[in-house]
Design an enzyme around this catalytic site. Structure first.
Site, short mmCIF file in Angstrom:
data_model
loop_
_atom_site.label_atom_id
_atom_site.label_comp_id
_atom_site.label_asym_id
_atom_site.label_seq_id
_atom_site.Cartn_x
_atom_site.Cartn_y
_atom_site.Cartn_z
N GLU A 122 -5.02 -10.27 0.14
CA GLU A 122 -4.69 -11.68 0.28
C GLU A 122 -3.89 -12.09 -0.95
O GLU A 122 -3.89 -11.36 -1.96
CB GLU A 122 -5.97 -12.51 0.37
CG GLU A 122 -6.78 -12.17 1.61
CD GLU A 122 -8.10 -12.94 1.70
OE1 GLU A 122 -8.40 -13.73 0.77
OE2 GLU A 122 -8.82 -12.72 2.68
N GLU A 164 -2.34 0.64 -1.85
CA GLU A 164 -3.55 1.40 -1.46
C GLU A 164 -4.35 1.84 -2.69
O GLU A 164 -4.85 2.95 -2.76
CB GLU A 164 -3.17 2.58 -0.55
CG GLU A 164 -2.64 2.07 0.78
CD GLU A 164 -2.94 2.98 1.96
OE1 GLU A 164 -2.16 2.93 2.91
OE2 GLU A 164 -3.95 3.69 1.95
N GLY A 165 -4.47 0.92 -3.63
CA GLY A 165 -5.23 1.15 -4.85
C GLY A 165 -4.29 1.50 -5.99
O GLY A 165 -3.66 2.56 -5.98
N ILE A 216 1.41 -7.19 4.08
CA ILE A 216 1.04 -6.49 5.31
C ILE A 216 2.22 -5.66 5.83
O ILE A 216 3.21 -6.21 6.35
CB ILE A 216 0.57 -7.48 6.40
CG1 ILE A 216 -0.53 -8.39 5.83
CG2 ILE A 216 0.10 -6.73 7.63
CD1 ILE A 216 -1.71 -7.67 5.21
#
Lengths: 386, 308
Positions: A129, A365-366, A159
């Site tokens: 978010e 992704e981290g 996204i």
């Protein structure tokens, strides 16, 4: 069975097929798509027909039923020519198809997995978010219970394929008072009432992939949209990311390999001081280091993917692979540009695109910082949270 | 593909660590008998199994004591080469390399423990049974019985293929020693963290400490998989050189990070952290040095572009 690093016949076949397709159909257009910031829908139709949307999904649900290592090898092949194409497939496969396959009911698989796995449309994963990225447990978006229904309100950021997907997995808070079961996961069709694309991000790299902020306003869902049980969301998210990290490591290795290939070609072709510049020791040694780091990244993602395939926890190994491969990707792309000299700074050469595309691999992704915390805590054991 | 250790391989690794602790747990001179015992457990398997098994044994031994690991690596490599060429000798053998079989070899571990030498020189493999080693005093691997050899009378026991295999094995096992040093750095860092906790502090909650530890683990794992891959790839020069570059770089960086995590109190003159830094630096220097290993890799990458 003895340790054995050689690829199986199936793994070689899928790699060869994808490499051939990527070289012939993607590589010639990747720079143009990037320049125009255009999502190449027509290419994805072909990729879907090749069975690359649901690579690890069982055949009974429309997938190709590849093993995890083969899936990562495919991502590397795609990353080698076009990281934008690669990331859309990575998201669809590892954080859309895989969690629905693992946590969904047969009805959900039939409705939302089969069309995606069989290539009809891409999937998306809505966790981050605007105010909550690395802190996945700190989500704010609410899914308020009203009778048998849930009502989503809020927005999701970063996204991948948000505007071009058929459906997305959305994580939202259903129980704000719980410490461990605050969040639930929902499967939400892209055209569902209340879902809107707020805007498309302008990015430094991966410019022909679509990255959106997605809004949810009075988006009414029923129990059939709930993935797993209410409160399972954080576990589903983290488990999906564990699977995704090996894939992103493979993508990063692919980007690095693409940059490396360009650099090696250039060292052989470019002449200065009376011969090809590849004869100079400094550049040769740098090229050797690049190849060595890429080699290690590949071995690490194969190991992480195989562990997961065997049903073993691969959290630590996936983070090691992702940290090493993404940092390597950035270093290799940097040196590839440097080896090209002034030409490396021009958009006429692919290395500047690899350089821009590599940058995000240490972030999404981290981040690398989060990977280091995961690795350290796994090594130190419980009780070491800052 | 199975990039994971089998149950038997994992058991061999565990058992190697336990035996290394028994034989080499106290820092001190490494005996020929102890080295010979470990070597005897490795030879006799087929080439690939023996190469991987040796890498596992060497890593675990070097994790306990780098000097012992280096001595075992060298003596076992000599034994494997003797086995591979169908040769034999009495007593412990060590392997040495040099530009010419008529010249003094490069320094190598276990030389001062050996009764005979397998010599890699002039693109062939030789056996020297009457030579004596000369000790070399280096600021690292101080208990590894390091020395050089002037081979003298030799018997040719292998040609170019065996020579290439021998060079690859030497690089690979040096890499395994370096991976052991990476693991030892992790142990030193964890011990320092545990000591801090025992003193009522929480170094494990410091992000600086966590990130340093994560980098030690990551570098070690990258080097480890490269060693395992090279061992399964029959220790080709190129794969072994890659493994060694990763492992040597990783060992040096990990030793520095472990010392940083331990702080000034952990860096006494003969502390584990201090020894790690001295031992790991040698990994970048032995076997021709990192530059020689990078040259091997680059030559394979650019076969049509000769070095300037």
């Amino acid at each position: 069975m003895r340790m054995e690093w050689g690829l199986t016949a199936d793994q070689k076949m899928i790699c060869s097929m994808v490499r051939e397709f990527a070289s012939a159909e993607i590589a010639p257009h990747a720079a143009e798509w990037d320049r125009e910031k255009r999502f190449p829908s027509e290419m994805f139709t072909q990729l879907g027909d090749l069975g690359l949307f649901g690579m690890v999904v069982p055949e009974r649900w429309g997938g190709a039923e590849l093993d995890g290592a083969a899936y990562c090898l495919v991502l590397e092949e795609l990353g080698r020519v076009d990281a934008s194409t690669c990331v859309a497939l990575s998201v669809t496969n590892s954080v859309y198809c895989a969690p629905i396959n693992k946590y969904g009911t047969d009805e959900q698989r039939e409705r939302w997995l089969r069309p995606c796995a069989s290539g009809e449309w891409l999937g998306a994963f809505c966790l981050s978010e605007p105010e909550a990225g690395s802190d996945a447990a700190g989500l704010l978006m609410r899914a308020t219970r009203r009778g048998d229904e849930y009502v989503l309100n809020g927005s999701k950021a970063w996204i991948t394929s948000g505007a071009v997907c058929g459906a997305m997995i959305v994580f939202a808070v259903t129980n704000p008072d719980s410490d461990f079961r605050r969040i639930s996961a929902f499967i939400v069709p892209r055209e569902h009432p209340g879902v809107s694309i707020i805007h498309e991000e302008e990015k430094m790299g991966l410019r022909s992939s679509c990255t959106n902020q997605v809004g949810f306003e009075e988006c009414v869902l029923t129990g059939e949209h709930l993935l797993g049980e209410e409160g399972d969301g954080l576990q589903i998210a983290l488990d999906s990311l564990d699977g995704g990290r090996a894939g992103i490591a493979a993508q990063a290795v692919g980007i690095a390999q693409g940059a490396f290939d360009a650099a090696r070609d250039y060292l052989q072709e470019r002449e200065a001081f009376g011969g090809p510049i590849g004869r100079f020791e400094g550049l040769r040694h740098q090229l050797a280091r690049m190849a060595t780091e890429i080699h290690a990244g590949r071995l690490l993602y194969l190991r992480a993917a195989t562990l997961r395939e065997r049903g073993e926890c691969n959290t630590r190994q996936a983070s090691i692979a992702k940290l090493h491969a993404s940092e390597t990707s950035n270093r290799v792309a940097y040196h590839a540009v440097q080896m090209h000299g002034g030409y490396g700074y021009l958009t006429d050469y692919n290395v500047e695109r690899f350089y821009r595309d590599a940058r995000v691999t240490t972030i999404y992704e981290g981040t690398s910082e989060i990977q280091r915390l995961v690795i350290a805590r796994a090594t130190l054991g419980a009780g070491s949270n800052a | 593909m199975n990039p994971l250790l089998s149950a038997e391989e994992q058991a061999a690794r565990d058992s190697a660590r336990a035996r290394a602790l028994e034989l080499f747990g106290g820092v001190g001179a490494v005996s020929a008998e102890a080295v010979a015992e470990v070597v005897a457990g490795v030879v006799g398997n087929d080439d690939v199994a023996a190469t991987l098994l040796l890498a596992l044994v060497v890593e675990e031994t070097a994790r306990v004591d780098a000097s012992a690991g280096a001595a075992v690596a060298n003596a076992a490599t000599a034994a494997l080469l003797l086995q591979h060429t169908g040769s034999s000798t009495t007593g412990l053998a060590a392997v040495v390399a040099g530009d010419s079989v008529e010249g003094v070899s490069e320094p190598a571990a276990a030389v001062m423990l050996a009764d005979a030498y397998v010599v890699l020189a002039d693109n062939a493999v030789w056996l020297a049974e009457a030579a004596d080693g000369s000790p070399v005093d280096l600021d690292g691997l101080r208990n590894a019985a390091m020395g050089t050899v002037l081979p003298g009378a030799v018997t040719r026991i292998g040609g170019a293929d065996e020579y290439e295999r021998g060079r690859g094995l030497m690089l690979l096992q040096q890499a395994a020693v370096a991976v052991g040093l990476c693991a030892a750095a992790q142990d030193v860092a964890l011990a320092a963290i545990a000591a801090g906790k025992a003193a009522g502090e929480r170094p494990d909650r410091s992000q600086a400490v966590q990130w340093g530890l994560a980098d030690i683990v990551t570098d070690g794992e990258a080097a480890r998989v490269a060693v395992w891959h090279a061992a399964c790839d029959e220790a080709t020069d190129n794969a072994a050189a890659m493994a060694l570059v990763l492992a040597a770089d990783g060992a040096v960086a990990s030793a520095r990070r472990a010392a940083q995590i331990g702080g000034i109190d952990g860096l006494g003159a003969d502390s584990a952290a201090s020894r790690l830094q001295r031992d790991s630096k040698l990994m970048e220097l032995l076997g021709g040095g990192t530059e020689a290993h990078l040259a091997i890799i680059a030559d394979a990458l650019l076969p049509d572009v000769p070095r300037a």
